[in-house]
Design a protein around this motif. Structure first.
Motif, PDB file in Angstrom:
ATOM      1  N   GLN A 146       5.942   5.079 -10.750  1.00 36.15           N
ATOM      2  CA  GLN A 146       5.818   6.499 -11.059  1.00 36.15           C
ATOM      3  C   GLN A 146       5.850   6.749 -12.564  1.00 36.15           C
ATOM      4  O   GLN A 146       5.153   7.631 -13.068  1.00 36.15           O
ATOM      5  N   PHE A 195       9.250   8.549   0.857  1.00 28.67           N
ATOM      6  CA  PHE A 195       8.860   7.173   0.536  1.00 28.67           C
ATOM      7  C   PHE A 195      10.033   6.232   0.273  1.00 28.67           C
ATOM      8  O   PHE A 195       9.921   5.028   0.515  1.00 28.67           O
ATOM      9  N   THR A 235       1.010   3.998  -3.001  1.00 31.18           N
ATOM     10  CA  THR A 235       0.760   5.403  -2.671  1.00 31.18           C
ATOM     11  C   THR A 235       1.938   6.279  -3.080  1.00 31.18           C
ATOM     12  O   THR A 235       1.765   7.347  -3.676  1.00 31.18           O
ATOM     13  N   GLY A 236       3.152   5.819  -2.770  1.00 27.74           N
ATOM     14  CA  GLY A 236       4.344   6.566  -3.147  1.00 27.74           C
ATOM     15  C   GLY A 236       4.505   6.681  -4.647  1.00 27.74           C
ATOM     16  O   GLY A 236       4.835   7.753  -5.174  1.00 27.74           O
ATOM     17  N   LEU A 290       2.135   6.563  -6.891  1.00 30.96           N
ATOM     18  CA  LEU A 290       1.093   7.458  -7.401  1.00 30.96           C
ATOM     19  C   LEU A 290       1.469   8.916  -7.178  1.00 30.96           C
ATOM     20  O   LEU A 290       1.367   9.750  -8.100  1.00 30.96           O
ATOM     21  N   CYS A 291       1.934   9.236  -5.967  1.00 30.39           N
ATOM     22  CA  CYS A 291       2.312  10.627  -5.661  1.00 30.39           C
ATOM     23  C   CYS A 291       3.506  11.071  -6.510  1.00 30.39           C
ATOM     24  O   CYS A 291       3.511  12.180  -7.070  1.00 30.39           O
ATOM     25  N   LYS A 303       0.832  -1.206   0.000  1.00 26.49           N
ATOM     26  CA  LYS A 303       0.000   0.000   0.000  1.00 26.49           C
ATOM     27  C   LYS A 303       0.867   1.257   0.000  1.00 26.49           C
ATOM     28  O   LYS A 303       0.589   2.218  -0.725  1.00 26.49           O
ATOM     29  N   ILE A 304       1.932   1.238   0.813  1.00 24.05           N
ATOM     30  CA  ILE A 304       2.860   2.377   0.839  1.00 24.05           C
ATOM     31  C   ILE A 304       3.537   2.550  -0.520  1.00 24.05           C
ATOM     32  O   ILE A 304       3.698   3.664  -1.019  1.00 24.05           O
TER      33      ILE A 304
END
Length: 307
Positions: free
Chosen positions: A201, A188, A88-89, A91-92, A84-85
């Motif tokens: 990314q 991250f 999320t990382g 995506l950001c 999940k981390i």
């Protein structure tokens, strides 16, 4: 110390690849729009990293550490949390990369390359300022290095009178978002696998850039085929290799110091033009290069920490 030197060397290599890739970015824009170029290069970078992740993820069943039946419920929950981390990382980072790189490419249409290089490099000032709000303290030598680097960038990049145009404004926003990108990676990268974070990314950035590409630019196969060489360089080296090196190297590097080292991108771009296409460097530009190198060295000097 060895780990620090290794990370700094990887960041220098990243700046070298980015600086030399500026030629590829400029040539690629002769055949296609900015969103097309960014989308294709990012998707290519993500594609290149897939076999790397597969090779790194393979495990030998004969290895005693490989016991799939011994995984506990806690380990499974931890892995799901790490995943999940990672997502999320990725995506950001992808959103920030797509926004910053697109603004930079569009800004290059309306402003000179020298001014764009200088304004983009202002992230070396924005990163420590933003870091103050996140509780990251910066030493006096690093602040002096930031000041020297900004002055050096001015001498290196600005060849005409400085004024703010539409393109300059876009690149200013780009510099701010690149600063956020560096701080996101700083947050991250110690928590997840750097290669996987980089791959995600690129796919996110490539897909985001593909939407305006399809709507407004409508690229042709002939244009893509004509720009295969700059796309290959920008996709494989600038994206697949350099951005991955940045994420790996930033795991144990202060973000302000990392931004200073990465700012050498403009210096390497000027030197690459001098070596590869016989662009001459004026005494003013050479002085700018010396100031930037001095700033990098100053930021690396050990600082006395309070007890």
């Amino acid at each position: 110390m060895n780990s620090k030197l290794k990370n700094d060397a990887l960041l220098v290599l990243t700046a070298l690849i980015w600086g030399s890739a500026f030629v590829a970015q400029s040539v690629g824009m002769d055949y296609m729009g900015p969103f097309t170029f960014n989308s294709l290069r990012c998707l290519m970078g993500g594609l290149v990293l897939l076999p790397v992740i597969w090779i790194m993820g393979r495990k030998d069943p004969k290895d005693p550490a490989y016991r799939p039946d011994s995984r506990s419920i806690e380990e499974g929950q931890k892995k799901r949390g790490d995943k999940k981390i990672l997502l999320t990382g990725g995506l950001c980072c992808g959103i920030a990369l797509a926004a910053a790189s697109s603004l930079q490419q569009i800004g290059l249409v309306y402003t000179s390359a020298g001014k764009a290089g200088f304004i983009t490099a202002l992230y070396i000032l924005i990163v420590p300022v933003l870091g103050l709000f996140l509780g990251k303290k910066v030493g006096l030598k690093t602040w002096i290095g930031v000041g020297l680097a900004i002055i050096g960038m001015y001498f290196l990049c600005i060849k005409e009178g400085f004024f703010i145009s539409y393109g300059d404004f876009l690149v200013m926003i780009c510099a701010f978002i690149f600063s956020l990108h560096i701080l996101i990676i700083d947050y991250f990268s110690p928590k997840v696998d750097g290669v996987k974070l980089s791959c995600i990314q690129f796919w996110v950035a490539g897909i985001l850039c593909a939407v305006p590409m399809i709507i407004s630019e409508k690229p042709t196969f002939e244009a893509v085929a004509a720009a295969w060489l700059p796309l290959l360089y920008a996709g494989v080296l600038s994206c697949g290799v350099a951005y991955t090196l940045q994420i790996i190297a930033q795991k144990n590097t202060d973000p302000t110091v990392a931004s200073l080292i990465l700012s050498m991108e403009s210096v390497f771009a000027a030197l690459a033009g001098w070596v590869l296409i016989n662009e001459t460097l004026s005494p003013k530009e050479i002085f700018g290069c010396v100031l930037v190198f001095t700033a990098i060295i100053l930021a690396q000097l050990p600082q006395k920490r309070p007890a």
